[in-house]
Design a protein around this motif. Structure first.
Motif, PDB file in Angstrom:
ATOM      1  N   VAL A 161     -37.489  17.121  -2.867  1.00  0.00           N
ATOM      2  CA  VAL A 161     -36.700  18.324  -2.924  1.00  0.00           C
ATOM      3  C   VAL A 161     -37.028  19.262  -1.606  1.00  0.00           C
ATOM      4  CG1 VAL A 161     -36.218  20.718  -4.030  1.00  0.00           C
ATOM      5  CG2 VAL A 161     -36.765  18.742  -5.585  1.00  0.00           C
ATOM      6  N   THR A 162     -35.850  19.046  -0.873  1.00  0.00           N
ATOM      7  CA  THR A 162     -36.170  19.711   0.514  1.00  0.00           C
ATOM      8  C   THR A 162     -35.705  21.254   0.535  1.00  0.00           C
ATOM      9  OG1 THR A 162     -33.994  18.719   1.135  1.00  0.00           O
ATOM     10  CG2 THR A 162     -36.034  17.810   1.807  1.00  0.00           C
ATOM     11  N   LEU A 163     -35.107  21.830   1.388  1.00  0.00           N
ATOM     12  CA  LEU A 163     -34.411  23.120   1.350  1.00  0.00           C
ATOM     13  C   LEU A 163     -33.050  23.225   0.545  1.00  0.00           C
ATOM     14  CD1 LEU A 163     -35.393  24.441   4.899  1.00  0.00           C
ATOM     15  CD2 LEU A 163     -36.399  25.044   2.589  1.00  0.00           C
ATOM     16  N   GLN A 164     -33.289  23.054  -0.714  1.00  0.00           N
ATOM     17  CA  GLN A 164     -31.966  22.977  -1.740  1.00  0.00           C
ATOM     18  C   GLN A 164     -32.330  23.287  -2.875  1.00  0.00           C
ATOM     19  OE1 GLN A 164     -31.990  18.200  -1.495  1.00  0.00           O
ATOM     20  NE2 GLN A 164     -31.162  18.667  -3.732  1.00  0.00           N
ATOM     21  N   ASN A 165     -31.333  23.621  -4.024  1.00  0.00           N
ATOM     22  CA  ASN A 165     -31.825  23.873  -5.410  1.00  0.00           C
ATOM     23  C   ASN A 165     -32.171  22.824  -5.931  1.00  0.00           C
ATOM     24  OD1 ASN A 165     -31.139  26.560  -4.757  1.00  0.00           O
ATOM     25  ND2 ASN A 165     -28.715  26.516  -5.166  1.00  0.00           N
ATOM     26  N   PHE A 166     -33.313  22.839  -6.809  1.00  0.00           N
ATOM     27  CA  PHE A 166     -33.766  21.941  -7.794  1.00  0.00           C
ATOM     28  C   PHE A 166     -32.920  21.767  -8.733  1.00  0.00           C
ATOM     29  CE2 PHE A 166     -36.151  20.775 -11.478  1.00  0.00           C
ATOM     30  CZ  PHE A 166     -36.321  19.463 -11.158  1.00  0.00           C
ATOM     31  N   GLY A 167     -32.229  22.744  -9.243  1.00  0.00           N
ATOM     32  CA  GLY A 167     -31.616  22.718 -10.299  1.00  0.00           C
ATOM     33  C   GLY A 167     -30.988  24.158 -10.616  1.00  0.00           C
ATOM     34  N   ILE A 168     -30.091  24.265 -12.025  1.00  0.00           N
ATOM     35  CA  ILE A 168     -29.797  25.660 -12.395  1.00  0.00           C
ATOM     36  C   ILE A 168     -30.160  25.868 -13.798  1.00  0.00           C
ATOM     37  CG2 ILE A 168     -27.629  24.720 -13.230  1.00  0.00           C
ATOM     38  CD1 ILE A 168     -26.215  27.242 -11.984  1.00  0.00           C
ATOM     39  N   ALA A 169     -30.528  27.069 -14.026  1.00  0.00           N
ATOM     40  CA  ALA A 169     -30.806  27.759 -15.347  1.00  0.00           C
ATOM     41  C   ALA A 169     -29.732  27.907 -16.228  1.00  0.00           C
ATOM     42  CB  ALA A 169     -31.591  28.927 -15.239  1.00  0.00           C
ATOM     43  N   VAL A 170     -30.045  28.037 -17.533  1.00  0.00           N
ATOM     44  CA  VAL A 170     -28.882  27.984 -18.611  1.00  0.00           C
ATOM     45  C   VAL A 170     -28.369  29.357 -18.280  1.00  0.00           C
ATOM     46  CG1 VAL A 170     -29.998  26.337 -20.139  1.00  0.00           C
ATOM     47  CG2 VAL A 170     -30.548  28.880 -20.203  1.00  0.00           C
ATOM     48  N   ASN A 171     -28.741  30.253 -17.764  1.00  0.00           N
ATOM     49  CA  ASN A 171     -28.029  31.677 -17.198  1.00  0.00           C
ATOM     50  C   ASN A 171     -27.402  31.612 -16.147  1.00  0.00           C
ATOM     51  OD1 ASN A 171     -30.092  31.645 -15.380  1.00  0.00           O
ATOM     52  ND2 ASN A 171     -31.106  33.742 -16.386  1.00  0.00           N
ATOM     53  N   GLY A 172     -27.391  30.211 -15.188  1.00  0.00           N
ATOM     54  CA  GLY A 172     -26.543  30.220 -14.171  1.00  0.00           C
ATOM     55  C   GLY A 172     -27.233  30.643 -13.022  1.00  0.00           C
ATOM     56  N   VAL A 173     -28.605  30.930 -12.904  1.00  0.00           N
ATOM     57  CA  VAL A 173     -29.432  31.102 -11.736  1.00  0.00           C
ATOM     58  C   VAL A 173     -29.989  30.107 -11.320  1.00  0.00           C
ATOM     59  CG1 VAL A 173     -31.168  32.703 -10.804  1.00  0.00           C
ATOM     60  CG2 VAL A 173     -29.685  33.683 -12.510  1.00  0.00           C
TER      61      VAL A 173
END
Length: 363
Positions: A161-173
């Motif tokens: 994981v570089t400078l990127q989002n790892f994933g997204i939470a169930v609340n959209g954050v």
């Protein structure tokens, strides 16, 4: 409408990320808020995060390196330059006492082989005040649209994981563990750990802060979300989110034997440890001792915890009774995983696809 039950949940930062340096407090003794101070030979300013906390000195020696042509093309943020080589951990967090700027919106649909996630990036839980002394950005609604495979596959080898989002939470954050903060501004080995306390980033009690485009994002355990989902030691974690490669994300608690729901509930533990000894010293090398200030201060020790190098394991869960590979957020570093076992969707890369602000509202 679903009625949320708010519970008291203690999310403990890793030991290596545990305290604000005492020197930062001592530098502001007998001074007032806004006074000039000096810490580690750097000038700064005294401030407090809340009325109940002591003044601390925040060094203002932060040099923005020139953005390279490669960075401009990729949409990546510029590398910021710092000289701190030791830290005593994150102690002061911005109180999460502000209501969301808008209603939280997230829609998940299945379209063929893909799970399509659309969200505005706004949590239902309270956040800290933004801008603040460590983070100058306002929260803004976003236009996220990610697609991840509904049946993810293991890749031949992990992807960092570089400078990127790892994933997204169930609340959209989004979950975004990394920070564009480097020793001397040199992109390379010595990138600062976002929650080490070495660089003041203005994170709130959800271990979150805000990108320049207004995107609120988690760097650590999302306390407010975990409370809403009633994550506790009595049962398997609820689904927390989706990783960029499509595998599910859970937090803290799972079955003792990953595939056996009768084996009892245990807390998941990372297999990373702070290295022992001294860092290399010399040209562009920080020196000092390994303490968790930098990402490279940690090493994977197979079998030291219950999870693999990507903070995951093969499990059965209430959502996947037939079994799946799954990631877990942990109290110990890395908290949010730093590698993917599958193939991450390109939608999660930095740049225009990352999310665009719709409008800004004062936080």
């Amino acid at each position: 409408m679903t009625k949320w039950l708010l519970l008291s949940l203690t999310c403990v930062a890793p030991m290596a990320l545990g305290r604000q340096p005492q020197t930062a407090v001592e530098a502001c003794q007998n001074l007032t808020s806004g006074s000039s101070c000096n810490i580690n030979h750097n000038s700064g300013q005294c401030f407090r995060l809340s009325k109940s906390q002591a003044l601390i000195c925040r060094a203002d020696k932060l040099v923005i390196a020139k953005t390279s042509l490669q960075d401009r093309a990729s949409g990546m943020p510029p590398a910021r330059r710092h000289q701190v080589i030791q830290s005593e951990g994150l102690r002061n967090k911005v109180p999460a006492d502000r209501d969301p700027i808008a209603s939280s919106r997230i829609k998940v649909t299945l379209q063929g082989a893909w799970r399509v996630i659309e969200a505005n990036g706004i949590s239902a839980h309270k956040t800290g005040a933004f801008p603040n002394s460590g983070n100058p950005h306002e929260i803004a609604t976003q236009r996220y649209k990610y697609q991840v495979p509904t049946s993810p596959k293991m890749a031949a080898k992990p992807t960092s994981v570089t400078l990127q989002n790892f994933g997204i939470a169930v609340n959209g954050v989004p979950f975004d563990p990394s920070a564009a903060e480097w020793y001397l501004g040199n992109r390379g080995l010595w990138r600062y750990e976002a929650l080490s306390g070495a660089v003041p980033l203005g994170v709130d009690e959800n271990y979150a802060h805000v990108q320049p485009n207004g995107a609120y994002h988690y760097h650590g355990l999302p306390s407010g979300l975990l409370a809403r989902l009633q994550v506790n030691a009595d049962r398997h974690s609820a689904l927390i989110g989706w990783a960029a490669d499509g595998f599910p994300i859970y937090a803290l608690y799972g079955y003792n034997e990953g595939g056996n729901e009768e084996s009892g509930i245990v807390k998941m533990h990372s297999s990373y440890r702070v290295k022992s000894g001294q860092r290399p010293k010399g040209h562009a090398q920080p020196g000092g001792y390994y303490d968790g200030t930098f990402v490279a201060d940690y090493e994977f020790v197979e079998g030291a915890g219950s999870l693999d190098e990507c903070n995951g394991r093969f499990v059965r869960t209430p959502d996947f009774p037939l079994g799946t590979y799954a990631y877990f957020l942990t109290e110990e570093w890395p908290i949010i995983p730093r590698c993917f076992r599958g193939t991450p969707s390109k939608d999660f890369r930095r740049g225009p696809r990352m999310g665009r602000p719709k409008h800004r509202v004062k936080g």
